[in-house]
Design a protein around this motif. Structure first.
Motif, mmCIF file in Angstrom:
data_model
loop_
_atom_site.group_PDB
_atom_site.id
_atom_site.type_symbol
_atom_site.label_atom_id
_atom_site.label_comp_id
_atom_site.label_asym_id
_atom_site.label_seq_id
_atom_site.Cartn_x
_atom_site.Cartn_y
_atom_site.Cartn_z
ATOM 1 N N ASP A 199 0.830 -1.202 0.000
ATOM 2 C CA ASP A 199 0.000 0.000 0.000
ATOM 3 C C ASP A 199 0.869 1.258 0.000
ATOM 4 O O ASP A 199 1.994 1.275 0.519
ATOM 5 N N GLY A 200 0.321 2.345 -0.551
ATOM 6 C CA GLY A 200 1.016 3.621 -0.533
ATOM 7 C C GLY A 200 1.094 4.197 0.867
ATOM 8 O O GLY A 200 0.304 3.836 1.759
ATOM 9 N N PHE A 201 2.026 5.106 1.060
ATOM 10 C CA PHE A 201 2.178 5.726 2.376
ATOM 11 C C PHE A 201 2.917 7.052 2.250
ATOM 12 O O PHE A 201 3.581 7.322 1.241
ATOM 13 N N ALA A 202 2.788 7.872 3.270
ATOM 14 C CA ALA A 202 3.473 9.159 3.338
ATOM 15 C C ALA A 202 4.496 9.112 4.462
ATOM 16 O O ALA A 202 4.205 8.640 5.563
ATOM 17 N N GLU A 203 5.678 9.613 4.173
ATOM 18 C CA GLU A 203 6.724 9.649 5.192
ATOM 19 C C GLU A 203 6.508 10.810 6.154
ATOM 20 O O GLU A 203 5.922 11.834 5.813
ATOM 21 N N ARG A 204 7.028 10.634 7.346
ATOM 22 C CA ARG A 204 7.053 11.699 8.349
ATOM 23 C C ARG A 204 8.469 12.252 8.407
ATOM 24 O O ARG A 204 9.429 11.522 8.635
ATOM 25 N N GLY A 205 8.598 13.564 8.195
ATOM 26 C CA GLY A 205 9.916 14.178 8.202
ATOM 27 C C GLY A 205 9.850 15.582 7.650
ATOM 28 O O GLY A 205 8.776 16.087 7.296
ATOM 29 N N LEU A 206 10.998 16.273 7.572
ATOM 30 C CA LEU A 206 11.039 17.629 7.058
ATOM 31 C C LEU A 206 10.593 17.658 5.606
ATOM 32 O O LEU A 206 10.832 16.721 4.830
ATOM 33 N N ALA A 207 9.977 18.784 5.219
ATOM 34 C CA ALA A 207 9.199 18.843 3.986
ATOM 35 C C ALA A 207 10.014 18.587 2.729
ATOM 36 O O ALA A 207 9.532 17.939 1.790
ATOM 37 N N SER A 208 11.247 19.084 2.636
ATOM 38 C CA SER A 208 11.974 18.980 1.369
ATOM 39 C C SER A 208 12.349 17.545 1.026
ATOM 40 O O SER A 208 12.481 17.201 -0.155
ATOM 41 N N THR A 209 12.535 16.699 2.048
ATOM 42 C CA THR A 209 12.966 15.323 1.790
ATOM 43 C C THR A 209 11.879 14.290 2.030
ATOM 44 O O THR A 209 12.008 13.151 1.575
ATOM 45 N N ALA A 210 10.838 14.631 2.771
ATOM 46 C CA ALA A 210 9.750 13.680 2.997
ATOM 47 C C ALA A 210 9.025 13.424 1.679
ATOM 48 O O ALA A 210 8.791 14.333 0.881
#
Length: 607
Positions: free
Chosen positions: A485-496
């Motif tokens: 499944d797709g997912f979104a990373e948690r982290g600073l905006a430019s690299t997430a």
């Protein structure tokens, strides 16, 4: 002897790692931020780059990582970027310097490339980064563009969209496009005062919005680099990235084009300062940019491994059931039989420059029960649990995979003929940590997702008897579909990043030979197969930057060799009419980009 030789070959190559470039070439278009020394022949030795000379710029760093080069086109290379270049017009910026005033615009850079190459190699990586010099024209009250800076910036960004589209139409598939940095957050921005700096930031933001909105509207897929946000993040905490100073130019009043160590305001400023002059990064600053680009390029490949490793855990369960039915046929038991098997080993996916691999220690456990319906037929069910704790290569993080599988199987034997059918379905759970190195800083992005794996395998063979020796050919087909499944990373905006769901299908056909020798209590056996995956694994993994969600892109997934061998050496033991055990060692043989082996131990009890 054959199995022993093949196992030895697998062990000898277990830790080999591919090192070939992932792109056939790199081609750069743009201005001073990407210029690798096109003016150097006209300048004093040791200068010629818009940074703290003689340090490399980000294009040189990235090309070196990818096994290509960023030699200026003026010296016969494929880096067409020139300091001072605008998108379509001349003179360049500043027009008081005869070198930058004559800088070739990006439109003409692209034309020169296409005139020489004829078309764009679809396997090469292209980079387009421009617009900063047009912004400087727009804010210079002595230039006509300053009469309508917002309109001029919008026109320029739209023109760059056209050049990117021209590259795409010529055959380019992989085009890096960077945002304008936040020029208002540079030493130049600080020098013009807060109000003017805010206006410059707004203009850069408007340019970026027009540029990336334009390529999306035109249906032109690019790989975005959000240097605007990256610079803001580094500037907010420069010490975390190894910078002692992010507001004073390392070169003082000297222009970066001719700045060398003698001009540094303090020794080592090329590594401890972020900016060389008012707007250009130092050597260390360029390293952050190239590291960032490599992190974006490698991310889809890294995430593709999540769909690759379940193929191995399911193959382990299939082999477990295969061994269980084979050994059970040698000592048939009238009632139900409960069995358990545990194993562990190593799994390694090799890596390239922009395609990090991974290595880990998979563990699996299976608990099953089967019933003999007749002297010829046995049916059963098994619960499989598998884990993998894998580390991405080059300290780029890793992932944990947990899998729970339910399998149903049936075995048939009539004389020497035998067959087996196994159907299985399982759930997958992942915890992912992706690490991007930015200069001296390691930034982690975390994510979690789930998935599924379904498979159907059939095996058939024939055993010839020669006293205590049983031997014969085997053939199998194993179909499997893995979905993550797709997912979104948690982290600073430019690299997430945000990753879409992905699927990996496999149609594995195997032919081979197996043999077993009955020693009474013990039954040593061996199996060797030639395996080929008939499913084309050429697939892309799609991703987006969290800060630029409208610009999705796809990059190739990990692709293992489709033809390889598998060898198994094992021994079964009959401790009593109802109690038996076995141990087996299995290894992959000569599979490109994959090395795997496992040791499993089992026990069965009849009732």
């Amino acid at each position: 002897m054959l199995a022993r030789t093949l196992l030895g070959s697998a062990a000898a190559t277990l830790f080999s790692v591919a090192a070939a470039a992932d792109f056939s070439d790199t081609v750069f278009f743009g201005d001073s931020l990407s210029d690798a020394g096109s003016f150097a022949p006209f300048l004093p030795p040791g200068s010629g780059r818009f940074t703290t000379n003689p340090g490399p710029v980000w294009t040189e760093n990235l090309a070196a990582e990818l096994g290509t080069n960023a030699t200026p086109a003026t010296a016969g290379g494929s880096n067409f970027a020139q300091g001072g270049a605008r998108v379509t017009l001349q003179p360049g910026v500043p027009d008081t310097n005869p070198l930058t005033a004559a800088a070739v615009p990006v439109r003409d850079q692209v034309s020169a490339f296409l005139a020489g190459a004829g078309s764009a190699d679809p396997d090469a990586l292209y980079s387009v980064w421009a617009g900063g010099n047009d912004l400087f024209r727009a804010i210079d009250p002595m230039k006509p563009e300053a009469a309508d800076p917002a309109g001029y910036i919008a026109t320029t960004a739209t023109q760059l969209v056209g050049e990117i589209a021209r590259l795409k139409a010529a055959g380019a598939r992989y085009i890096l496009v960077a945002t304008l940095p936040d020029i208002g957050a540079t030493p130049f921005g600080a020098a013009v005062g807060p109000a003017n700096a805010a206006g410059i930031t707004a203009l850069a933001g408007a340019y970026n919005q027009t540029l990336f909105g334009g390529v999306a509207a035109a249906g032109v897929e690019v790989i975005p680099l959000d240097t605007f946000t990256l610079l803001q993040e580094v500037g907010a905490d420069p010490a975390a990235y190894g910078f002692a100073n992010a507001v004073v130019p390392a070169c003082g009043a000297t222009a970066s084009l001719v700045c060398a160590a003698a001009n540094f305001v303090v020794p080592g400023a090329e590594q401890s300062f972020l900016f060389a002059d008012g707007v250009h990064p130092t050597t260390a600053g360029h390293r952050v940019i190239s590291d960032y680009a490599l992190g974006v390029l490698s991310a889809p490949h890294v995430i593709s491994l999540l769909a690759e490793s379940p193929l191995h855990s399911r193959a382990a369960l299939f082999a477990t059931i295969q061994d269980q039915t084979m050994l059970g046929a040698r000592a048939p038991h009238a009632g139900p039989k409960v069995w358990a098997r545990a194993g562990g080993g190593q799994l390694r996916f090799s890596s390239g420059a922009a395609s990090p691999g991974a290595s880990g220690d998979p563990h699996d456990f299976a608990l099953g029960v089967d019933w003999r319906l007749s002297s010829n037929v046995v049916v059963g069910a098994a619960l499989g649990l598998a884990t993998l704790d894998a580390d991405f290569s080059r300290n780029r993080g890793g992932y944990e995979q947990d899998e729970q599988t339910l399998a149903l199987y049936a075995g048939y034997r009539n004389g020497g003929a035998h067959a087996m059918l196994v159907g299985a379905a399982g759930d997958l759970d992942y915890d992912i940590k992706r690490v991007v190195t930015l200069g001296s800083h390691r930034r982690a992005m975390n994510g979690s997702t789930s998935g599924s794996s379904v498979s159907l395998g059939v095996l058939a063979g024939y055993d010839f008897a020669a006293g205590a020796l049983m031997h014969g050919p085997i053939a199998s087909l194993h179909f499997q579909r893995v979905r993550v499944d797709g997912f979104a990373e948690r982290g600073l905006a430019s690299t997430a990043m945000i990753f879409r769901s992905q699927e990996r299908e496999s149609q594995l056909g195997s032919v081979g030979y197996q043999a077993a020798y009955d020693l009474g209590r013990y039954l040593p056996y061996a199996r060797v197969t030639l395996d080929h995956d008939f499913e084309d694994a050429d697939r892309d993994v799609r991703a987006r930057l969290a800060s630029l969600p409208a610009n999705g892109f796809g990059l190739p997934a990990f692709e293992a060799g489709r033809t390889y061998g598998t060898a198994t050496l094992g021994v079964g033991a009959r401790f009593s009419p109802a109690l038996a055990g076995n141990v087996a060692l299995t290894a992959r043989i000569d599979q490109d980009d994959v090395r795997a082996y496992a040791l499993r131990v089992g026990l069965s009890v009849g009732f």
